[in-house]
Design a protein around this motif. Structure first.
Motif, PDB file in Angstrom:
ATOM      1  N   UNK A   1       0.848  -1.184   0.000  1.00 11.09           N
ATOM      2  CA  UNK A   1       0.000   0.000   0.000  1.00 11.09           C
ATOM      3  C   UNK A   1       0.889   1.241   0.000  1.00 11.09           C
ATOM      4  N   UNK A   2       0.768   2.117  -1.015  1.00 14.58           N
ATOM      5  CA  UNK A   2       1.638   3.300  -1.096  1.00 14.58           C
ATOM      6  C   UNK A   2       1.498   4.249   0.087  1.00 14.58           C
ATOM      7  N   UNK A   3       0.283   4.372   0.621  1.00 17.36           N
ATOM      8  CA  UNK A   3       0.089   5.267   1.767  1.00 17.36           C
ATOM      9  C   UNK A   3       0.780   4.706   3.000  1.00 17.36           C
ATOM     10  N   UNK A   4       0.700   3.402   3.180  1.00 20.69           N
ATOM     11  CA  UNK A   4       1.379   2.766   4.314  1.00 20.69           C
ATOM     12  C   UNK A   4       2.896   2.900   4.158  1.00 20.69           C
ATOM     13  N   UNK A   5       3.381   2.731   2.941  1.00 20.15           N
ATOM     14  CA  UNK A   5       4.811   2.868   2.677  1.00 20.15           C
ATOM     15  C   UNK A   5       5.273   4.288   2.984  1.00 20.15           C
ATOM     16  N   UNK A   6       4.487   5.281   2.588  1.00 21.08           N
ATOM     17  CA  UNK A   6       4.836   6.680   2.873  1.00 21.08           C
ATOM     18  C   UNK A   6       4.895   6.928   4.375  1.00 21.08           C
ATOM     19  N   UNK A   7       3.957   6.351   5.118  1.00 22.02           N
ATOM     20  CA  UNK A   7       3.962   6.515   6.578  1.00 22.02           C
ATOM     21  C   UNK A   7       5.195   5.877   7.202  1.00 22.02           C
ATOM     22  N   UNK A   8       5.592   4.715   6.705  1.00 20.36           N
ATOM     23  CA  UNK A   8       6.797   4.048   7.221  1.00 20.36           C
ATOM     24  C   UNK A   8       8.026   4.904   6.953  1.00 20.36           C
ATOM     25  N   UNK A   9       8.120   5.449   5.757  1.00 22.68           N
ATOM     26  CA  UNK A   9       9.273   6.294   5.407  1.00 22.68           C
ATOM     27  C   UNK A   9       9.312   7.529   6.301  1.00 22.68           C
ATOM     28  N   UNK A  10       8.169   8.175   6.499  1.00 22.67           N
ATOM     29  CA  UNK A  10       8.128   9.365   7.370  1.00 22.67           C
ATOM     30  C   UNK A  10       8.527   9.006   8.803  1.00 22.67           C
ATOM     31  N   UNK A  11       8.070   7.865   9.282  1.00 20.05           N
ATOM     32  CA  UNK A  11       8.430   7.439  10.638  1.00 20.05           C
ATOM     33  C   UNK A  11       9.936   7.171  10.740  1.00 20.05           C
TER      34      UNK A  11
END
Length: 74
Positions: free
Chosen positions: A47-57
């Protein structure tokens, strides 16, 4: 029907080029290798949104670690 690798390579290259330009415009700080890995993950169902959240974290955690290291040097 299998994809022709000679046909998919230019499409993948064009997609990565577009992603690099969007990344630059949005000032994401992601390098080409990281963008390529993100693209591969998304193509494989992440999921791209989940991936973006992981990167931000990960960036937040990295910033905290760097701040702690700087405080410990003083």
């Amino acid at each position: 029907m299998a994809s022709n690798p000679k046909q998919t390579a230019p499409v993948a290259s064009e997609t990565l080029d577009l992603m690099k330009e969007m990344s630059r415009l949005l000032n994401t700080g992601l390098d080409e290798e990281t963008l390529a890995l993100c693209l591969q993950l998304c193509e494989n169902g992440v999921n791209p949104e989940a991936l973006a959240e992981v990167i931000k974290e990960m960036w937040r955690e990295s910033a905290l670690i760097k701040a702690e290291e700087e405080r410990s040097r003083k």
